[in-house]
Design a protein around this motif. Sequence first.
Motif, short mmCIF file in Angstrom:
data_model
loop_
_atom_site.label_atom_id
_atom_site.label_comp_id
_atom_site.label_asym_id
_atom_site.label_seq_id
_atom_site.Cartn_x
_atom_site.Cartn_y
_atom_site.Cartn_z
N GLY A 56 -58.30 21.65 15.23
CA GLY A 56 -58.85 21.63 16.58
C GLY A 56 -57.93 20.79 17.49
O GLY A 56 -56.93 20.23 17.06
N LYS A 57 -58.29 20.71 18.75
CA LYS A 57 -57.49 19.97 19.75
C LYS A 57 -57.33 18.50 19.34
O LYS A 57 -56.25 17.95 19.38
N ARG A 58 -58.45 17.88 18.91
CA ARG A 58 -58.41 16.47 18.54
C ARG A 58 -57.52 16.25 17.32
O ARG A 58 -56.71 15.33 17.29
N GLN A 59 -57.65 17.13 16.32
CA GLN A 59 -56.82 17.00 15.13
C GLN A 59 -55.35 17.24 15.45
O GLN A 59 -54.48 16.56 14.91
N SER A 60 -55.06 18.19 16.33
CA SER A 60 -53.67 18.46 16.71
C SER A 60 -53.06 17.22 17.36
O SER A 60 -51.92 16.86 17.08
N THR A 61 -53.84 16.57 18.22
CA THR A 61 -53.36 15.36 18.88
C THR A 61 -53.12 14.25 17.86
O THR A 61 -52.09 13.57 17.91
N GLN A 62 -54.06 14.08 16.92
CA GLN A 62 -53.89 13.06 15.88
C GLN A 62 -52.65 13.35 15.03
O GLN A 62 -51.89 12.45 14.69
N GLU A 64 -49.98 15.05 15.87
CA GLU A 64 -48.77 14.76 16.67
C GLU A 64 -48.46 13.27 16.66
O GLU A 64 -47.31 12.88 16.51
N ARG A 65 -49.49 12.43 16.80
CA ARG A 65 -49.28 10.98 16.77
C ARG A 65 -48.74 10.53 15.43
O ARG A 65 -47.85 9.68 15.36
N GLU A 66 -49.28 11.09 14.35
CA GLU A 66 -48.80 10.72 13.01
C GLU A 66 -47.34 11.14 12.81
O GLU A 66 -46.55 10.41 12.25
N LEU A 67 -47.01 12.33 13.28
CA LEU A 67 -45.65 12.83 13.09
C LEU A 67 -44.64 12.11 13.99
O LEU A 67 -43.46 12.05 13.66
N GLU A 68 -45.11 11.55 15.11
CA GLU A 68 -44.23 10.77 15.98
C GLU A 68 -43.81 9.46 15.32
O GLU A 68 -42.81 8.86 15.70
N GLN A 93 -54.23 13.02 5.96
CA GLN A 93 -54.89 12.62 7.20
C GLN A 93 -56.25 13.30 7.37
O GLN A 93 -57.22 12.67 7.77
N PHE A 94 -56.31 14.61 7.05
CA PHE A 94 -57.51 15.38 7.37
C PHE A 94 -58.24 15.92 6.15
O PHE A 94 -59.26 16.59 6.28
N TRP A 109 -45.63 21.88 12.41
CA TRP A 109 -44.55 20.96 12.09
C TRP A 109 -43.89 20.45 13.39
O TRP A 109 -44.00 21.10 14.43
N PRO A 110 -43.21 19.33 13.33
CA PRO A 110 -42.55 18.82 14.53
C PRO A 110 -41.35 19.71 14.90
O PRO A 110 -40.61 20.13 14.04
#
Length: 111
Positions: A56-62, A64-68, A93-94, A109-110
Amino acid sequence: MRLEAAKRFERGDGNRAIAADLLVAVRPVEWQRQAWWQGGSAGLESKAPQSLPQPGKRQSTQLERELEKEPLAHGREDQGWTLARTKTVIGRQFHVSHMVQGVWKNQLWPR
């Protein structure tokens, strides 16, 4: 192959003969005969693969933060992300099991 096997089941052909003619092992023919016995030709219809879970949107944002944080923050010596490493982060993570193909298909993936 399944539909040809169904025709042969209806004619009363044996599993070994069907397997030999279709160039497959006997065991899959036995499984197909069982499915045919229980559900007729409809029992042999292909079942499409289930869709992969998508974040979902929230998981995608999380994610992205982890991969950053770069791979080093996740215990990797070098600084390269791979699909397999991204898959591992998603799982940790999930608590979701993705195949590498799912990471690729869902573009997780990044870039």
